[in-house]
Motif scaffolding. Structure first.
Motif, PDB file in Angstrom:
ATOM      1  N   TYR A 132      12.834  -2.385  -4.213  1.00  0.00           N
ATOM      2  CA  TYR A 132      11.712  -1.645  -3.649  1.00  0.00           C
ATOM      3  C   TYR A 132      12.135  -0.230  -3.272  1.00  0.00           C
ATOM      4  O   TYR A 132      13.323   0.085  -3.101  1.00  0.00           O
ATOM      5  CB  TYR A 132      11.140  -2.360  -2.427  1.00  0.00           C
ATOM      6  N   ALA A 133      11.158   0.633  -3.154  1.00  0.00           N
ATOM      7  CA  ALA A 133      11.362   2.007  -2.691  1.00  0.00           C
ATOM      8  C   ALA A 133      10.154   2.390  -1.861  1.00  0.00           C
ATOM      9  O   ALA A 133       9.040   1.893  -2.081  1.00  0.00           O
ATOM     10  CB  ALA A 133      11.531   2.962  -3.875  1.00  0.00           C
ATOM     11  N   GLN A 134      10.361   3.280  -0.894  1.00  0.00           N
ATOM     12  CA  GLN A 134       9.283   3.633   0.020  1.00  0.00           C
ATOM     13  C   GLN A 134       9.100   5.146   0.050  1.00  0.00           C
ATOM     14  O   GLN A 134      10.069   5.908   0.040  1.00  0.00           O
ATOM     15  CB  GLN A 134       9.579   3.123   1.422  1.00  0.00           C
ATOM     16  N   GLU A 135       7.820   5.537   0.077  1.00  0.00           N
ATOM     17  CA  GLU A 135       7.524   6.958   0.193  1.00  0.00           C
ATOM     18  C   GLU A 135       6.178   7.146   0.869  1.00  0.00           C
ATOM     19  O   GLU A 135       5.159   6.628   0.387  1.00  0.00           O
ATOM     20  CB  GLU A 135       7.516   7.634  -1.190  1.00  0.00           C
ATOM     21  N   LYS A 136       6.190   7.844   1.985  1.00  0.00           N
ATOM     22  CA  LYS A 136       4.965   8.210   2.701  1.00  0.00           C
ATOM     23  C   LYS A 136       4.061   7.013   2.985  1.00  0.00           C
ATOM     24  O   LYS A 136       2.860   7.038   2.716  1.00  0.00           O
ATOM     25  CB  LYS A 136       4.211   9.287   1.936  1.00  0.00           C
ATOM     26  N   GLY A 137       4.666   5.966   3.514  1.00  0.00           N
ATOM     27  CA  GLY A 137       3.875   4.841   3.989  1.00  0.00           C
ATOM     28  C   GLY A 137       3.604   3.766   2.967  1.00  0.00           C
ATOM     29  O   GLY A 137       3.263   2.639   3.336  1.00  0.00           O
ATOM     30  N   TRP A 138       3.716   4.076   1.681  1.00  0.00           N
ATOM     31  CA  TRP A 138       3.498   3.067   0.641  1.00  0.00           C
ATOM     32  C   TRP A 138       4.833   2.544   0.142  1.00  0.00           C
ATOM     33  O   TRP A 138       5.825   3.256   0.115  1.00  0.00           O
ATOM     34  CB  TRP A 138       2.702   3.653  -0.524  1.00  0.00           C
ATOM     35  N   ILE A 139       4.843   1.282  -0.262  1.00  0.00           N
ATOM     36  CA  ILE A 139       6.071   0.672  -0.777  1.00  0.00           C
ATOM     37  C   ILE A 139       5.851   0.275  -2.224  1.00  0.00           C
ATOM     38  O   ILE A 139       4.879  -0.426  -2.552  1.00  0.00           O
ATOM     39  CB  ILE A 139       6.459  -0.575   0.041  1.00  0.00           C
ATOM     40  N   GLU A 140       6.749   0.729  -3.082  1.00  0.00           N
ATOM     41  CA  GLU A 140       6.700   0.373  -4.497  1.00  0.00           C
ATOM     42  C   GLU A 140       7.699  -0.755  -4.739  1.00  0.00           C
ATOM     43  O   GLU A 140       8.886  -0.608  -4.458  1.00  0.00           O
ATOM     44  CB  GLU A 140       7.044   1.572  -5.370  1.00  0.00           C
ATOM     45  N   VAL A 141       7.221  -1.879  -5.224  1.00  0.00           N
ATOM     46  CA  VAL A 141       8.072  -3.039  -5.489  1.00  0.00           C
ATOM     47  C   VAL A 141       8.170  -3.227  -7.001  1.00  0.00           C
ATOM     48  O   VAL A 141       7.148  -3.378  -7.683  1.00  0.00           O
ATOM     49  CB  VAL A 141       7.520  -4.319  -4.835  1.00  0.00           C
ATOM     50  N   ARG A 142       9.394  -3.214  -7.501  1.00  0.00           N
ATOM     51  CA  ARG A 142       9.616  -3.405  -8.942  1.00  0.00           C
ATOM     52  C   ARG A 142      10.169  -4.805  -9.168  1.00  0.00           C
ATOM     53  O   ARG A 142      11.165  -5.185  -8.567  1.00  0.00           O
ATOM     54  CB  ARG A 142      10.580  -2.357  -9.476  1.00  0.00           C
ATOM     55  N   ILE A 143       9.528  -5.554 -10.045  1.00  0.00           N
ATOM     56  CA  ILE A 143       9.960  -6.905 -10.400  1.00  0.00           C
ATOM     57  C   ILE A 143      10.222  -6.914 -11.898  1.00  0.00           C
ATOM     58  O   ILE A 143       9.286  -6.958 -12.701  1.00  0.00           O
ATOM     59  CB  ILE A 143       8.897  -7.967 -10.036  1.00  0.00           C
ATOM     60  N   ASN A 144      11.502  -6.869 -12.251  1.00  0.00           N
ATOM     61  CA  ASN A 144      11.881  -6.735 -13.656  1.00  0.00           C
ATOM     62  C   ASN A 144      11.171  -5.514 -14.244  1.00  0.00           C
ATOM     63  O   ASN A 144      11.413  -4.403 -13.805  1.00  0.00           O
ATOM     64  CB  ASN A 144      11.581  -8.018 -14.424  1.00  0.00           C
ATOM     65  N   ILE A 145      10.265  -5.694 -15.182  1.00  0.00           N
ATOM     66  CA  ILE A 145       9.585  -4.530 -15.774  1.00  0.00           C
ATOM     67  C   ILE A 145       8.213  -4.294 -15.130  1.00  0.00           C
ATOM     68  O   ILE A 145       7.525  -3.335 -15.480  1.00  0.00           O
ATOM     69  CB  ILE A 145       9.416  -4.708 -17.296  1.00  0.00           C
ATOM     70  N   ASP A 146       7.822  -5.139 -14.214  1.00  0.00           N
ATOM     71  CA  ASP A 146       6.526  -4.995 -13.555  1.00  0.00           C
ATOM     72  C   ASP A 146       6.654  -4.187 -12.263  1.00  0.00           C
ATOM     73  O   ASP A 146       7.721  -4.100 -11.657  1.00  0.00           O
ATOM     74  CB  ASP A 146       5.926  -6.366 -13.237  1.00  0.00           C
ATOM     75  N   THR A 147       5.536  -3.637 -11.819  1.00  0.00           N
ATOM     76  CA  THR A 147       5.497  -2.853 -10.581  1.00  0.00           C
ATOM     77  C   THR A 147       4.229  -3.187  -9.814  1.00  0.00           C
ATOM     78  O   THR A 147       3.149  -3.348 -10.408  1.00  0.00           O
ATOM     79  CB  THR A 147       5.525  -1.348 -10.876  1.00  0.00           C
ATOM     80  N   VAL A 148       4.368  -3.311  -8.497  1.00  0.00           N
ATOM     81  CA  VAL A 148       3.208  -3.435  -7.614  1.00  0.00           C
ATOM     82  C   VAL A 148       3.425  -2.512  -6.423  1.00  0.00           C
ATOM     83  O   VAL A 148       4.556  -2.105  -6.134  1.00  0.00           O
ATOM     84  CB  VAL A 148       2.985  -4.884  -7.124  1.00  0.00           C
ATOM     85  N   PHE A 149       2.366  -2.196  -5.724  1.00  0.00           N
ATOM     86  CA  PHE A 149       2.446  -1.392  -4.505  1.00  0.00           C
ATOM     87  C   PHE A 149       1.924  -2.224  -3.334  1.00  0.00           C
ATOM     88  O   PHE A 149       1.082  -3.106  -3.497  1.00  0.00           O
ATOM     89  CB  PHE A 149       1.614  -0.114  -4.644  1.00  0.00           C
ATOM     90  N   CYS A 150       2.442  -1.923  -2.152  1.00  0.00           N
ATOM     91  CA  CYS A 150       1.966  -2.644  -0.962  1.00  0.00           C
ATOM     92  C   CYS A 150       2.052  -1.765   0.266  1.00  0.00           C
ATOM     93  O   CYS A 150       2.806  -0.780   0.303  1.00  0.00           O
ATOM     94  CB  CYS A 150       2.761  -3.929  -0.744  1.00  0.00           C
ATOM     95  N   LYS A 151       1.255  -2.139   1.275  1.00  0.00           N
ATOM     96  CA  LYS A 151       1.296  -1.445   2.551  1.00  0.00           C
ATOM     97  C   LYS A 151       2.414  -1.977   3.439  1.00  0.00           C
ATOM     98  O   LYS A 151       3.010  -1.224   4.225  1.00  0.00           O
ATOM     99  CB  LYS A 151      -0.047  -1.611   3.272  1.00  0.00           C
ATOM    100  N   ASN A 152       2.681  -3.285   3.337  1.00  0.00           N
ATOM    101  CA  ASN A 152       3.681  -3.929   4.193  1.00  0.00           C
ATOM    102  C   ASN A 152       4.583  -4.828   3.350  1.00  0.00           C
ATOM    103  O   ASN A 152       4.142  -5.415   2.354  1.00  0.00           O
ATOM    104  CB  ASN A 152       2.989  -4.777   5.265  1.00  0.00           C
ATOM    105  N   LEU A 153       5.838  -4.951   3.800  1.00  0.00           N
ATOM    106  CA  LEU A 153       6.824  -5.718   3.041  1.00  0.00           C
ATOM    107  C   LEU A 153       7.540  -6.699   3.966  1.00  0.00           C
ATOM    108  O   LEU A 153       7.999  -6.337   5.058  1.00  0.00           O
ATOM    109  CB  LEU A 153       7.853  -4.776   2.416  1.00  0.00           C
ATOM    110  N   VAL A 154       7.633  -7.954   3.521  1.00  0.00           N
ATOM    111  CA  VAL A 154       8.390  -8.985   4.235  1.00  0.00           C
ATOM    112  C   VAL A 154       9.600  -9.361   3.388  1.00  0.00           C
ATOM    113  O   VAL A 154       9.450  -9.765   2.230  1.00  0.00           O
ATOM    114  CB  VAL A 154       7.533 -10.240   4.503  1.00  0.00           C
ATOM    115  N   LEU A 155      10.781  -9.212   3.956  1.00  0.00           N
ATOM    116  CA  LEU A 155      12.017  -9.557   3.265  1.00  0.00           C
ATOM    117  C   LEU A 155      12.468 -10.935   3.741  1.00  0.00           C
ATOM    118  O   LEU A 155      12.882 -11.108   4.890  1.00  0.00           O
ATOM    119  CB  LEU A 155      13.095  -8.507   3.542  1.00  0.00           C
ATOM    120  N   ALA A 156      12.375 -11.916   2.849  1.00  0.00           N
ATOM    121  CA  ALA A 156      12.740 -13.301   3.171  1.00  0.00           C
ATOM    122  C   ALA A 156      13.737 -13.784   2.123  1.00  0.00           C
ATOM    123  O   ALA A 156      13.511 -14.772   1.425  1.00  0.00           O
ATOM    124  CB  ALA A 156      11.494 -14.185   3.188  1.00  0.00           C
TER     125      ALA A 156
END
Length: 481
Positions: A132-156
Motif C-alpha cells: 500500500y501507499a498513502q497520499e493526501k488521505g487516500w490509500i492505494e492498495v496494490r494486490i499483485n496486478i490489481d489496484t483498489v483505493f480506500c479511506k481506511n486500512l486495517v493491517l491484520a
C-alpha cells in the motif's frame, strides 16, 4: 492529490475500508465493518482463516480431541486386560491417520463457513499479496496486478514462527526434520520420537497429543518451568499430567544447534548434551508479521486493543500488534477497529483476556493471579478441590484429586482473577471472564444458581469457602485443598 491519483480513483474500486490479512482478526474486522454499512474489501495472500484456522488453534484441537478419545479407549482396554501391545501400536498408527483426515474435514468445513459469512456480509474478497501507499488521505492498495483505493486500512497480517535464533534451522525446516506448526499437522506418520523446543501452550499441547499417538516425547524449555506466564498451580498440574504420560521435560536449557537428526543443547547445569530424534517441533515463540509495514510507526491505542498509527486512517490488529497473540484477543481488536472507523472515536475501557490450555485435564485462567498484592494483603486467595463437584467425582470414579478452582479477590470482595484445572476448564473460564470483567463480588456470585451436578458448582463452593475463611486467612498462599 494529483490528477493521476484522481483518475486512478475513478478507474479502480474505492472502499471505505480495506483489510489486509484474512485470519480471524481480519475476517472479523471486515464482517463488522460491512455490518456497519461500510463498503469493505478483504485481501488474503493464501487461505481464508489464517494460521488459527488452517495450521494452529483448530487443527491442534481436532488432533487433541481425537487423541484424548483414544486415551479413554486405551485405558478401558488396558484396565480390562484386553490390550495386546502389538495390536495397540497398530491401532495408534491407524488412529493417527484417521485424526489427520478428520482434521482436514474440520478445517475445510470451518473455512467454507467463514467464507460464507464474508459473502453474506457483502465483503469483497481479493486474493493476492498486498502492498500500500498513502497520499493526501487516500490509500492505494496494490494486490499483485490489481489496484483498489480506500479511506481506511486495517493491517491484520498475523504472526510467524520465530526461527532466526538457531543457526541452520531454516535448512532443517526445508528438509523436513524440523517442523513448524504448519508441517506438524500434515505429517503422514507418527514420529517414533519427537523433541519439542519450547514449553509454552502449543508445545505442551502437542506433547500431550503425540504422546497419545505413541511418540516418545521430550520437551526442551529455556525457562525454569513450562507455561511461563501461567498460574504456578496450573503449570504444576500440567507438568504432572504430562509426566504421567511418560513425557520428559527438561527446563533451564539452551538450544545450541539442530542438525542431522540431533538436537544439541546445554542443560541447566551447563553440561553439553544432545538428543537424537525422528522429528523436531519448533514451538519456541511467534513474532509479528510486519513485512509490508515494517517502517510504519505504530503506537498502542489502548491495551488490550488495536494499535493506531500516526496516520489516523490506519490501524494494526491481532497478532501483528505483538502482544497477547490469542485469537479471541484478535477478534476483540477487530471489533474495536471497525467501531473506530465507523464512529471516529477509539473505544474506551479495558477487557480481560482469558487463557486456556487444552490438555487432559484442561487448564485455564483469567485476570490477576500470582501477584505481589497477595503477599501484601491487598488481595486474598481461595483454592478448593474440584471434588466439591459431584460431576467431577463421578467422572473420575472418586480416584482423582488433582483438579482445583482458585479465585483471587480484592479487599472489596471483587473477583479479580481465577484459575481452574478440570476436564472442562476451557469452557468454565468464560464464566470467570464475565465475572472479572463485570467486577462481580463474592456476594454476587453466591446469588447465582449453578446446575447440579456440574463442575461449575465448585465455583460456588470456592466462594463459600473464601467467605468462611475471610477473617482467618487475610493473605498468603493456601496449600491445603
Amino acid at each position: 492529490m494529483t490528477e493521476k491519483n484522481i483518475a486512478d480513483r475513478e478507474k479502480y474500486p474505492v472502499y471505505d475500508i480495506v483489510v489486509i490479512g484474512g485470519g480471524v482478526a481480519g475476517c472479523e474486522a471486515a464482517i463488522e465493518a460491512a455490518r456497519m454499512g461500510m463498503r469493505t474489501a478483504l485481501v488474503e495472500k493464501s487461505q481464508i482463516g489464517g494460521v488459527c484456522l488452517n495450521s494452529g488453534c483448530i487443527p491442534s484441537k481436532s488432533y487433541l480431541a481425537y487423541a484424548h478419545q483414544m486415551d479413554c479407549v486405551s485405558k478401558c482396554f488396558q484396565e480390562g486386560g484386553f490390550a495386546n501391545p502389538q495390536d495397540m501400536r497398530l491401532w495408534l498408527r491407524s488412529g493417527f491417520l484417521q485424526a489427520r483426515e478428520r482434521k482436514n474435514r474440520v478445517v475445510d468445513s470451518l473455512r467454507e463457513g467463514m467464507a460464507a459469512q464474508l459473502k453474506h456480509a457483502k465483503v469483497d474478497i481479493i486474493y493476492g499479496y498486498a502492498t500500500y501507499a498513502q497520499e493526501k488521505g487516500w490509500i492505494e492498495v496494490r494486490i499483485n496486478i490489481d489496484t483498489v483505493f480506500c479511506k481506511n486500512l486495517v493491517l491484520a497480517t498475523g504472526s510467524k514462527t520465530v526461527t532466526g535464533y538457531l543457526p541452520g534451522i531454516e535448512e532443517e525446516i526445508q528438509n523436513g526434520f524440523v517442523c513448524t506448526n504448519a508441517q506438524l499437522f500434515d505429517l503422514e506418520e507418527i514420529p517414533k520420537s519427537l523433541v519439542i523446543i519450547g514449553g509454552g501452550v502449543s508445545g505442551v499441547e502437542m506433547a500431550d497429543c503425540f504422546a497419545s499417538f505413541g511418540s516418545n516425547i521430550t520437551i526442551l524449555e529455556k525457562r525454569t518451568d513450562i507455561l511461563f506466564g501461567f498460574d504456578r498451580d496450573l503449570a504444576h498440574a500440567a507438568r504432572k499430567s504430562l509426566e504421567a504420560k511418560g513425557i520428559k521435560i527438561w527446563t533451564g536449557v539452551a538450544i545450541e544447534a539442530v542438525s542431522e537428526g540431533t538436537v544439541f543443547y546445554t542443560d541447566s547445569e551447563g553440561n553439553e548434551k544432545d538428543i537424537a530424534c525422528s522429528k523436531v517441533y519448533l514451538s519456541s515463540g511467534r513474532e509479528p508479521e510486519r513485512s509490508i509495514f515494517q517502517d510504519l510507526d505504530i503506537e498502542r491505542a489502548c491495551f488490550p486493543g488495536p494499535y493506531k498509527t500516526k496516520q489516523n486512517n490506519i490501524v494494526v490488529i491481532g497478532d501483528a500488534c505483538g502482544s497477547a497473540m490469542l485469537a479471541h484477543k484478535a477478534i476483540e481488536d477487530a471489533r474495536r477497529a471497525a467501531a473506530y472507523f465507523h464512529s471516529g472515536k477509539a473505544e474506551e475501557g479495558r477487557y480481560v483476556i482469558p487463557k486456556a490450555i487444552y490438555l487432559s485435564p484442561e487448564c485455564a485462567q483469567v485476570g490477576i493471579m500470582e501477584s505481589a498484592d497477595i503477599d501484601k494483603g491487598r488481595c486474598r486467595m481461595q483454592k478448593v478441590s474440584m471434588n466439591y463437584s459431584g460431576r467431577y467425582v463421578a467422572d473420575h470414579g472418586g480416584m482423582d484429586n488433582t483438579g482445583f478452582v482458585k479465585m483471587i479477590f480484592d479487599t472489596k470482595r471483587r473477583l479479580i482473577g481465577a484459575a481452574i484445572s478440570s476436564a472442562y476448564a476451557c469452557e468454565l473460564i468464560s464464566i470467570f471472564q464475565i465475572l472479572v470483567q463485570e467486577g462481580k463480588t463474592a456476594d454476587d456470585i453466591l446469588t447465582y444458581c449453578f446446575p447440579h451436578p456440574t463442575e461449575g458448582e465448585a465455583i460456588r463452593a470456592c466462594v463459600k469457602q473464601y467467605l468462611a475463611n475471610e477473617q482467618q486467612e487475610l493473605c498468603g498462599y493456601k496449600k491445603d485443598v
